[in-house]
Enzyme design. Structure first.
Site, PDB file in Angstrom:
ATOM      1  N   GLU A 479       0.691  -1.007   0.089  1.00 36.64           N
ATOM      2  CA  GLU A 479      -0.160  -0.082  -0.046  1.00 36.64           C
ATOM      3  C   GLU A 479       0.777   1.111   0.041  1.00 36.64           C
ATOM      4  O   GLU A 479       0.607   2.262  -0.649  1.00 36.64           O
ATOM      5  CB  GLU A 479      -0.764  -0.153   1.201  1.00 36.64           C
ATOM      6  CG  GLU A 479      -1.762   1.181   1.438  1.00 36.64           C
ATOM      7  CD  GLU A 479      -2.726   1.644   0.332  1.00 36.64           C
ATOM      8  OE1 GLU A 479      -3.279   2.900   0.356  1.00 36.64           O
ATOM      9  OE2 GLU A 479      -2.961   0.925  -0.534  1.00 36.64           O
ATOM     10  N   LYS A 483       1.001   4.185  -2.852  1.00 33.21           N
ATOM     11  CA  LYS A 483       0.574   5.431  -2.663  1.00 33.21           C
ATOM     12  C   LYS A 483       1.645   6.366  -3.201  1.00 33.21           C
ATOM     13  O   LYS A 483       1.302   7.526  -3.840  1.00 33.21           O
ATOM     14  CB  LYS A 483       0.592   5.887  -1.040  1.00 33.21           C
ATOM     15  CG  LYS A 483      -0.729   5.321  -0.468  1.00 33.21           C
ATOM     16  CD  LYS A 483      -1.958   6.108  -0.884  1.00 33.21           C
ATOM     17  CE  LYS A 483      -3.367   5.617  -0.498  1.00 33.21           C
ATOM     18  NZ  LYS A 483      -3.449   4.432  -1.719  1.00 33.21           N
TER      19      LYS A 483
END
Length: 607
Positions: A479, A483
């Site tokens: 994740e 991002k």
């Protein structure tokens, strides 16, 4: 994917159409346009690029009318040019479209063979010509639309205006959401309730296959078989204030800092603090009889699913398969009788995930959904609705929706464990206590914003960045990398720490920062060992850990980011904050468009 708004009004609508587009610009910002019906003419204005370019065009060439449609585009077929911008129009018809017409090529070829000419490369213009052809043949707008819709394959939400009708719009949906709004002597169409928030709180969600005729008096809704039907009018709950940045520089920054509040709101729906138990919404099936869970999601929601797999198997001892939604149906998955299929989506409209849901439903699976929009298509088609309470998320890079998803999934894991007899009363109470601690732990993590901003310049020059984590922190590494890619355009990859020596370690040199997520706990020593392998090869390490972990392993790191000491269960929620903030501050330092990164849109409603 794209944003649609339509108004049949009693006063000028151009400014309100543009305002509606502003509220939906997170859905697409490659181009924008409006078309008004005035004096028997279709008055169209379009512009390439951001919505402000359309505002400039309207200032140069104003448009007037009491009825109109508008669109903000995320390009699918055709480059983001003015000629490809919506609305598309013929002499008689103008329309806007969200979705993809899969069979547009044969339809286009047939139209061209009949002498129709096209100005764009889009699939949407085909529909404009098809409807126009029917109108030119003498059909009413309603009959024309009724004749065309069955010929379209794919996913679409449409809003259609007609040159000779300044008191009516027609909308239709199949696979892409569309809502009807009701005002005082006015009626509206919108991609979502947010677009209509300043105009009305009274809305109707069209069902799959519905089409609608709206006038100033209201709406007539028809189902896929062209039967006149009644759909409920509900309060939308969307507010204009919910989509303002306030004192924050970007929506993403605001949404990162909203996490303690929205996670607390979400957990409040699932935790009974006095009894120290987890409770789910009322269901009519027995969770204890579930023998397998299949979780399907996309992007950030998929990483939430990866964390949930650890929790479901650890606490409930329930086997879990996880799949990327875009691949799920195509591998012809084995779905056992008695299985629970769980779908995670911020919007509840993600095309790949929705298609997978219907596949599982047809195979006899019990359907559960974790969504942020409780009125979405997925929510309406589920056996078990598990809403998050994140509120509108405008920044394209998901932040608060992710942590709220994790909160719901943690509560569900504990509830499944109790129902399956794998967790006793005392253990459930302990889990509840840990979950109650999450909002304060998130606040503690956010308190390190300034130091993360101060070290972001160390990452800005990098062309490649690696993220490492073990256990439930491995999905957080993925994740974090996502991002950074999304908003700073730096190539980044996430790996399970132990996998580094099986290939990726070849990438390590002094120019590749390595972000290591290593909360102190049972996996800390192994993660640090992998971190030392990186440092031995000249890698520059940024260690994200708690005070104890940093004291033990922080010496010699490029930088350290301190997090509060938390139980391993809630570490994924807490460690989401530093990877979000790091990506945010790197993007700000690079000067990229944080809220609307290139090539991306918030809600992916096409496959």
């Amino acid at each position: 994917m794209c944003g649609i708004i339509g108004i049949v009004g009693k006063e000028q609508v151009a400014d309100r159409l543009v305002d509606g587009l502003r509220r939906m610009e997170y859905r697409g910002y490659d181009s924008a346009g409006i078309c008004l019906v005035e004096g028997g003419q279709l008055v169209r204005r379009r512009a390439e690029g951001k919505l402000n370019n359309l505002v400039v065009e309207l200032a140069r060439h104003p448009a007037e009318g009491l009825i109109g449609i508008a669109h903000t585009r995320w390009a699918t077929h055709g480059a983001p040019t003015t000629s490809n911008a919506h609305p598309h129009a013929t002499e008689h018809v103008a329309l806007v479209h969200n979705g993809i017409i899969e069979n547009f090529k044969p339809l286009r070829e047939a139209l061209m063979a009949r002498g129709r000419t096209f100005e764009s490369e889009t699939d949407t213009e085909v529909v404009a010509h098809m409807v126009s052809e029917q109108v030119e043949a003498g059909l009413s707008p309603q009959d024309a639309v009724q004749a065309v819709l069955p010929q379209l394959r794919g996913a679409f939400a449409l809003a259609i205006a007609f040159r000779t009708h300044d008191d009516m719009l027609i909308g239709a949906r199949l696979g892409s959401p569309l809502v009807v709004g009701y005002g005082d002597g006015e009626t509206y169409l919108g991609s979502d309730a947010l677009a209509l928030a300043p105009l009305t709180q009274k809305i109707t969600y069209l069902e799959e296959g519905d089409w609608v005729v709206i006038t100033r008096e209201g709406a007539q809704i028809f189902d896929v078989d062209n039967n006149l039907v009644a759909r409920p009018i509900v309060a939308s709950g969307a507010t204009a204030a919910a989509i303002e940045k306030g004192n924050y520089r970007h929506f993403m920054q605001k949404e990162i800092f909203e996490q303690p509040v929205v996670v607390a709101q979400t957990l409040r729906s699932y935790l009974r603090r006095v009894e120290q138990t987890v409770a789910l919404p009322q269901i009519d099936f027995d969770l204890a009889k579930i023998n397998r869970v299949t979780i399907v999601a996309c992007g950030t929601s998929f990483y939430a699913a990866m964390v949930a797999k650890y929790w479901f198997e650890q606490f409930a001892r329930l086997p879990v398969d996880i799949d990327v939604a875009s691949e799920f149906r195509y591998r012809d998955p084995v779905l056992e009788e008695g299985g629970l299929s769980l779908f995670i989506s911020q919007s509840g409209e993600t095309a790949d995930t929705l298609a997978a849901l219907r596949h599982c439903k047809a195979a006899g699976q019990t359907i559960a959904v974790v969504v942020n929009v409780p009125t979405s298509t997925m929510a309406r088609e589920a056996d078990l609705l598990l809403p998050t309470h994140a509120g509108p998320e405008i920044g394209v890079a998901s932040t608060k929706a992710f942590t709220c998803q994790l909160a719901v999934l943690a509560a569900l894991a504990a509830h499944l464990a109790v129902k399956r007899g794998r967790m006793n009363r005392e253990e459930e109470a302990a889990i509840v206590e840990h979950l109650i601690e999450v909002p304060s732990a998130l606040n503690a993590a956010l308190a390190h914003d300034d130091e993360i901003a101060a070290m972001a310049h160390l990452i800005v020059p990098a062309r490649d960045v690696l993220y490492l984590g073990r256990g439930a922190d491995y999905p957080l590494a993925l994740e974090g990398a996502l991002k950074l890619k999304e908003i700073s355009y730096i190539h980044a990859e996430g790996y399970a720490s132990g996998e580094m020596k099986h290939g990726p370690i070849a990438l390590i040199d002094e120019s590749v920062p390595v972000i290591v997520l290593a909360p102190s706990g049972p996996l800390f020593e192994k993660t640090v060992s992998n971190m030392q392998e990186v440092r031995a090869r000249g890698g520059k390490v940024v260690l994200i850990s708690d005070a104890e972990g940093i004291a033990e392993a922080g010496e010699g790191c490029l930088a350290t980011i301190e997090m509060p000491r938390v139980h391993p269960l809630i570490a994924p929620l807490v460690y989401a904050v530093p990877v979000q903030l790091l990506a945010y501050h790197v993007a700000v330092a690079k000067g990229t468009d944080v809220d609307q990164p290139r090539n991306l849109a918030k809600s992916v409603t096409v496959e």
